[in-house]
Design a protein around this motif. Structure first.
Motif, PDB file in Angstrom:
ATOM      1  N   ALA A 158       0.830  -1.208   0.000  1.00  0.00           N
ATOM      2  CA  ALA A 158       0.000   0.000   0.000  1.00  0.00           C
ATOM      3  C   ALA A 158       0.861   1.253   0.000  1.00  0.00           C
ATOM      4  CB  ALA A 158      -0.922  -0.015   1.210  1.00  0.00           C
ATOM      5  N   ALA A 159       1.971   1.228   0.736  1.00  0.00           N
ATOM      6  CA  ALA A 159       2.850   2.389   0.783  1.00  0.00           C
ATOM      7  C   ALA A 159       3.492   2.662  -0.570  1.00  0.00           C
ATOM      8  CB  ALA A 159       3.920   2.186   1.849  1.00  0.00           C
ATOM      9  N   ARG A 160       3.775   1.590  -1.331  1.00  0.00           N
ATOM     10  CA  ARG A 160       4.400   1.756  -2.660  1.00  0.00           C
ATOM     11  C   ARG A 160       3.377   2.118  -3.730  1.00  0.00           C
ATOM     12  NH1 ARG A 160       7.377  -3.063  -0.904  1.00  0.00           N
ATOM     13  NH2 ARG A 160       5.799  -4.307  -2.002  1.00  0.00           N
ATOM     14  N   GLY A 161       2.093   2.109  -3.372  1.00  0.00           N
ATOM     15  CA  GLY A 161       1.054   2.422  -4.337  1.00  0.00           C
ATOM     16  C   GLY A 161       0.658   1.251  -5.202  1.00  0.00           C
ATOM     17  N   GLU A 162       1.048   0.046  -4.843  1.00  0.00           N
ATOM     18  CA  GLU A 162       0.760  -1.141  -5.642  1.00  0.00           C
ATOM     19  C   GLU A 162      -0.606  -1.739  -5.323  1.00  0.00           C
ATOM     20  OE1 GLU A 162       5.493  -2.426  -5.768  1.00  0.00           O
ATOM     21  OE2 GLU A 162       4.016  -3.675  -4.718  1.00  0.00           O
TER      22      GLU A 162
ATOM     23  N   VAL B 137      -4.192   3.861   4.102  1.00  0.00           N
ATOM     24  CA  VAL B 137      -3.423   3.779   2.854  1.00  0.00           C
ATOM     25  C   VAL B 137      -2.886   5.160   2.469  1.00  0.00           C
ATOM     26  CG1 VAL B 137      -3.556   3.245   0.398  1.00  0.00           C
ATOM     27  CG2 VAL B 137      -4.701   1.758   2.064  1.00  0.00           C
ATOM     28  N   ALA B 138      -3.715   6.176   2.585  1.00  0.00           N
ATOM     29  CA  ALA B 138      -3.278   7.536   2.252  1.00  0.00           C
ATOM     30  C   ALA B 138      -2.128   7.981   3.147  1.00  0.00           C
ATOM     31  CB  ALA B 138      -4.459   8.496   2.375  1.00  0.00           C
TER      32      ALA B 138
ATOM     33  N   PRO C 223      -7.047   4.225  -2.347  1.00  0.00           N
ATOM     34  CA  PRO C 223      -6.466   5.544  -2.039  1.00  0.00           C
ATOM     35  C   PRO C 223      -7.313   6.363  -1.077  1.00  0.00           C
ATOM     36  CG  PRO C 223      -6.418   5.100  -4.403  1.00  0.00           C
ATOM     37  CD  PRO C 223      -7.261   4.030  -3.791  1.00  0.00           C
TER      38      PRO C 223
ATOM     39  N   ALA D 118       5.573   7.401   2.783  1.00  0.00           N
ATOM     40  CA  ALA D 118       6.565   6.883   1.836  1.00  0.00           C
ATOM     41  C   ALA D 118       7.108   8.003   0.952  1.00  0.00           C
ATOM     42  CB  ALA D 118       5.929   5.788   0.984  1.00  0.00           C
ATOM     43  N   ALA D 119       6.233   8.939   0.515  1.00  0.00           N
ATOM     44  CA  ALA D 119       6.682  10.066  -0.309  1.00  0.00           C
ATOM     45  C   ALA D 119       7.635  10.968   0.458  1.00  0.00           C
ATOM     46  CB  ALA D 119       5.463  10.849  -0.808  1.00  0.00           C
TER      47      ALA D 119
ATOM     48  N   ARG E  64       1.116   6.183   2.073  1.00  0.00           N
ATOM     49  CA  ARG E  64       1.694   6.715   0.844  1.00  0.00           C
ATOM     50  C   ARG E  64       2.319   8.088   1.075  1.00  0.00           C
ATOM     51  NH1 ARG E  64      -2.904   4.740  -3.605  1.00  0.00           N
ATOM     52  NH2 ARG E  64      -2.535   2.506  -3.267  1.00  0.00           N
ATOM     53  N   ARG E  65       1.693   8.882   1.920  1.00  0.00           N
ATOM     54  CA  ARG E  65       2.263  10.186   2.245  1.00  0.00           C
ATOM     55  C   ARG E  65       3.586  10.008   2.983  1.00  0.00           C
ATOM     56  NH1 ARG E  65       3.561  15.157   0.986  1.00  0.00           N
ATOM     57  NH2 ARG E  65       3.568  16.584   2.761  1.00  0.00           N
TER      58      ARG E  65
END
Length: 391
Positions: free
Chosen positions: A358-362, A371-372, A366, A378-379, A375-376
């Motif tokens: 989920a962190a890699r966007g795979e 999950v959001a 969203p 991870a970015a 991802r934030r």
């Protein structure tokens, strides 16, 4: 006369009743738990320390059924190849027993003085306190004798000291018998739980972690005492301030402090109510399930894995099976190994691989807040690493 209504001939002895006695639900449960424990394996008593740990993790069905069946989890963990790495040394037990004997010497005169000083300074001095004989056969007999002696002490008035009384508390539909260090009956009829510990109280304070553990343990005794009190008319007051007695500084002289356990009592009561009934857990197990430690390791592992566990890192300091459960949790890539707080934040993401994906966007929705947030994070991490790589 119909053959269905024949009576015995005069003078002949009555025919024996060949119908087996009907098995009650309680009797059936005790027999079922004995079979789970193993033939000829004595039950391990569920003490207040284990009960407080069980209440701290009410979602763990594995611990609930093992404790309810009286399984020796230390022996079980060793048989599974993951022995517990904690426990009280024999030296500490001997030292604790010697200190408790000192506190209760001379009919508990020093103990009663501490109770009066810290909890009931307006009461009459405890010059001659009653010390009831609580001996009886079996835990049920001792529990009944304790309840009777408590009622008699309230009716008689004055101070009474109960040395290791026996109390009962229903846990997930099964009785647990508890033995506090002491219970004191005050002249006004109220009851106080006394916890005697061997860790020191330096300059009037002790290790907060140890005091917290003692408070949770005492809260269990308070709950059990309240069950006895409500059966009396009028019901005596069970004090929520318990007396913690410890060695003073680095000596062997006793000192004490009052500890308010209202919060611990409320939490413990709520968590015990959440426990799934032991009968319901036992009914879901495969036929022939047994936790006897002398069984082959493969069979024993299968029996333990038949009951779901709720592992958390906090289990390492409270449960003998924690190392086994941690290995299984890590092997299954479960996020519970990271702690309850992390697990709660991750929502429907139950494995570490799910989290990383989920962190890699795979994968993942969203719009899911977890999950959001991943991802934030991870970015931000990628941005920080890129900035650090630049000259």
């Amino acid at each position: 006369m119909s053959e269905f209504h024949r009576s015995a001939s005069p003078g002949s002895p009555p025919e024996p009743n060949r119908t087996p006695p009907r098995q009650t639900r309680g009797t059936a449960l005790r027999q079922q738990l004995a079979e789970l424990r193993g033939p000829d394996v004595p039950a391990k008593a569920l003490d207040a320390r284990a009960l407080a740990a069980l209440a701290a993790n009410p979602g763990c069905r594995r611990r609930a059924i093992l404790d309810g069946a009286g399984v020796d989890k230390t022996a079980l963990a060793s048989a599974l190849g993951s022995p517990a790495a904690f426990g009280q040394s024999q030296f500490a037990l001997t030292r604790g027993n010697a200190f408790e004997a000192k506190v209760k010497a001379d009919g508990g005169a020093e103990l009663l003085r501490l109770v009066r000083r810290h909890l009931d300074p307006g009461a009459e001095p405890a010059e001659r306190a009653a010390v009831p004989d609580l001996s009886a056969t079996g835990p049920e007999g001792r529990t009944a004798r304790t309840a009777l002696a408590l009622r008699e002490a309230v009716e008689a008035g004055g101070w009474s000291l109960f040395d290791h009384p026996m109390l009962a508390l229903e846990v997930a539909g099964s009785p647990a018998f508890l033995e506090p260090d002491a219970v004191v009956v005050h002249p006004d009829g109220s009851w106080t739980v006394v916890e005697i510990k061997s860790f020191p109280m330096v300059d009037g304070s002790a290790d907060p972690a140890k005091v917290g553990a003692a408070a949770r343990q005492a809260a269990v005794y308070v709950l059990a005492l309240e069950k006895v009190a409500v059966r009396l008319d009028p019901a005596p007051r069970v004090r929520h301030d318990v007396l913690l007695v410890c060695p003073k500084d680095f000596s062997n002289l006793p000192t004490a402090s009052a500890v308010d356990v209202r919060k611990q009592r409320a939490v413990t009561a709520r968590q015990l109510d959440r426990l799934t009934r032991i009968q319901d857990i036992a009914d879901t197990l495969p036929e022939g399930t047994c936790f006897a430690p002398d069984l082959p390791a493969e069979q024993l592992t299968a029996a333990v894995e038949a009951v779901p566990a709720t592992y958390a890192p906090e289990c390492l300091s409270t449960c003998e099976l924690a190392f086994h459960c941690r290995q299984r949790s890590q092997a299954a890539d479960e996020v519970t190994a990271l702690g309850r707080a992390v697990r709660a934040e991750l929502g429907g993401l139950t494995t570490v691989e799910d989290v990383l994906s989920a962190a890699r966007g795979e994968s993942g929705d969203p719009d899911d807040p977890a999950v959001a947030a991943l991802r934030r994070a991870a970015a931000l991490r990628a941005e920080a690493l890129q900035g650090a790589a630049c000259p």
